[in-house]
Design a protein around this motif. Structure first.
Motif, mmCIF file in Angstrom:
data_model
loop_
_atom_site.group_PDB
_atom_site.id
_atom_site.type_symbol
_atom_site.label_atom_id
_atom_site.label_comp_id
_atom_site.label_asym_id
_atom_site.label_seq_id
_atom_site.Cartn_x
_atom_site.Cartn_y
_atom_site.Cartn_z
ATOM 1 N N ARG A 47 0.820 -1.213 0.000
ATOM 2 C CA ARG A 47 0.000 0.000 0.000
ATOM 3 C C ARG A 47 0.850 1.258 0.000
ATOM 4 O O ARG A 47 0.463 2.289 0.515
ATOM 5 C CB ARG A 47 -0.942 -0.005 1.204
ATOM 6 N N SER A 48 2.022 1.160 -0.616
ATOM 7 C CA SER A 48 2.878 2.337 -0.720
ATOM 8 C C SER A 48 2.178 3.383 -1.571
ATOM 9 O O SER A 48 1.689 3.083 -2.660
ATOM 10 C CB SER A 48 4.214 1.964 -1.369
ATOM 11 N N PRO A 49 2.077 4.625 -1.102
ATOM 12 C CA PRO A 49 1.310 5.641 -1.848
ATOM 13 C C PRO A 49 1.970 5.960 -3.182
ATOM 14 O O PRO A 49 3.185 6.082 -3.293
ATOM 15 C CB PRO A 49 1.343 6.854 -0.907
ATOM 16 N N LEU A 50 1.138 6.075 -4.220
ATOM 17 C CA LEU A 50 1.590 6.437 -5.558
ATOM 18 C C LEU A 50 0.750 7.594 -6.056
ATOM 19 O O LEU A 50 -0.436 7.705 -5.721
ATOM 20 C CB LEU A 50 1.451 5.245 -6.525
ATOM 21 N N GLU A 51 1.328 8.434 -6.860
ATOM 22 C CA GLU A 51 0.580 9.520 -7.459
ATOM 23 C C GLU A 51 -0.422 8.945 -8.448
ATOM 24 O O GLU A 51 -0.128 8.012 -9.178
ATOM 25 C CB GLU A 51 1.517 10.495 -8.165
ATOM 26 N N ASN A 52 -1.624 9.507 -8.480
ATOM 27 C CA ASN A 52 -2.661 9.009 -9.369
ATOM 28 C C ASN A 52 -2.313 9.213 -10.828
ATOM 29 O O ASN A 52 -2.686 8.421 -11.683
ATOM 30 C CB ASN A 52 -4.001 9.703 -9.056
ATOM 31 N N ASP A 53 -1.626 10.277 -11.131
ATOM 32 C CA ASP A 53 -1.324 10.594 -12.519
ATOM 33 C C ASP A 53 0.180 10.752 -12.682
ATOM 34 O O ASP A 53 0.711 11.846 -12.678
ATOM 35 C CB ASP A 53 -2.051 11.871 -12.939
ATOM 36 N N GLN A 54 0.885 9.668 -12.793
ATOM 37 C CA GLN A 54 2.330 9.716 -12.903
ATOM 38 C C GLN A 54 2.733 10.235 -14.273
ATOM 39 O O GLN A 54 2.121 9.865 -15.277
ATOM 40 C CB GLN A 54 2.918 8.327 -12.684
ATOM 41 N N PRO A 55 3.754 11.080 -14.352
ATOM 42 C CA PRO A 55 4.167 11.600 -15.654
ATOM 43 C C PRO A 55 4.759 10.510 -16.517
ATOM 44 O O PRO A 55 5.441 9.618 -16.050
ATOM 45 C CB PRO A 55 5.227 12.651 -15.277
ATOM 46 N N PRO A 129 6.402 -1.597 -16.529
ATOM 47 C CA PRO A 129 5.888 -2.419 -15.413
ATOM 48 C C PRO A 129 4.650 -1.831 -14.752
ATOM 49 O O PRO A 129 3.763 -2.562 -14.315
ATOM 50 C CB PRO A 129 7.076 -2.462 -14.449
ATOM 51 N N THR A 130 4.571 -0.492 -14.681
ATOM 52 C CA THR A 130 3.402 0.136 -14.065
ATOM 53 C C THR A 130 2.203 0.180 -15.002
ATOM 54 O O THR A 130 1.086 0.495 -14.574
ATOM 55 C CB THR A 130 3.742 1.569 -13.628
ATOM 56 N N ALA A 131 2.420 -0.123 -16.283
ATOM 57 C CA ALA A 131 1.320 -0.082 -17.255
ATOM 58 C C ALA A 131 0.561 -1.392 -17.295
ATOM 59 O O ALA A 131 -0.645 -1.425 -17.531
ATOM 60 C CB ALA A 131 1.860 0.252 -18.654
ATOM 61 N N GLY A 132 1.249 -2.511 -17.105
ATOM 62 C CA GLY A 132 0.579 -3.794 -16.957
ATOM 63 C C GLY A 132 0.176 -4.500 -18.227
ATOM 64 O O GLY A 132 -0.595 -5.452 -18.178
#
Length: 250
Positions: A47-55, A129-132
């Motif tokens: 549950r590490s916080p991530l920005e909703n709209d990463q550049p 990797p973050t796109a899936g």
């Protein structure tokens, strides 16, 4: 003694459960249940916080305006706007060309992406990797909310459909199994054959991207050939030249 409910305790495990059971039987395993409230260590990581709209990779570039001028089509629009020609659908914001977003979703202005950076956008929003490696619809939705270029829909569809990682992981929808039918014995070699196509593969230096296979039902003798496409013309040509007119089929 290995006892895990749903694996070793299952009466007739099959498929993945059977493979797990066989693999884990090599070890002396004791499984201890741990309630969810005690999984704080795992929750901290998951549950590490991530920005909703990463550049994206393109958004992080500091010279997008220069890259846009390298595209002749975008350069023409930029020159027209700088010359005072008004076009409501385009605007230069902080030196970067944008197109107005008429959709109710996404940003009000979409960055215009030059041709040589489109593959970078697709890789960032699909392959990263973050796109899936999402499917076409979800990938297209992600791209169209941020960027624009002519033929965006076609580009995304072609990119996703040719992604090798997606094809490797793709799961076909399950269909009810049909009844097996025995193939009656044949009288002689090449009395009955089966033809199948393998592909599409990356294009070879000779321009081929399919492999056609013809198998004799009696001898199991197989004939293969690389062909440029899997259409009817190439298939018929293969059957005539490489099967029918060969001495083994006479």
């Amino acid at each position: 003694m290995f006892t895990v409910e749903g694996v070793a305790d299952k009466k007739d495990p099959s498929g993945r459960l059977a493979r797990w059971a066989l693999k884990l039987q090599e070890f002396d395993v004791t499984v201890i249940y741990k309630s969810g409230s005690k999984h704080k260590d795992a929750d901290c990581l998951s549950r590490s916080p991530l920005e909703n709209d990463q550049p994206s990779a393109v958004m992080s570039l500091t010279n997008v305006d220069i890259e846009q001028t390298k595209d002749p089509d975008l350069a023409k629009i930029i020159d027209n706007l700088n010359s005072g020609y008004t076009r409501k659908e385009f605007s230069i914001i902080d030196g970067i060309l944008y197109k107005k977003n008429y959709s109710t979703t996404g940003r009000p202005w979409l960055m215009m992406i030059p041709k040589h950076l489109r593959s970078e956008v697709m890789a960032d929003l699909h392959d990263a990797p973050t796109a899936g490696h999402l499917g076409f619809a979800r990938t297209y939705d992600k791209v169209k909310k941020r960027f624009y270029w002519p033929g965006l829909y076609r580009t995304v569809r072609q990119y996703v459909s040719h992604c090798r990682e997606c094809q490797r992981r793709k799961k076909l929808p399950r269909r009810p199994a049909g009844q097996l039918v025995s193939i009656p014995p044949v009288e002689k070699p090449f009395y009955k054959v089966g033809v199948d196509l393998l592909g599409r593969f990356p294009v070879s230096k000779d321009g081929n991207r399919w492999i056609i296979v013809c198998t004799d039902y009696m001898t199991r003798y197989a004939i293969t050939k690389a062909i440029p496409d899997g259409g009817a013309i190439e298939t018929a040509k293969f059957l005539v030249e490489d099967v029918i007119l060969k001495p083994w089929s006479s």
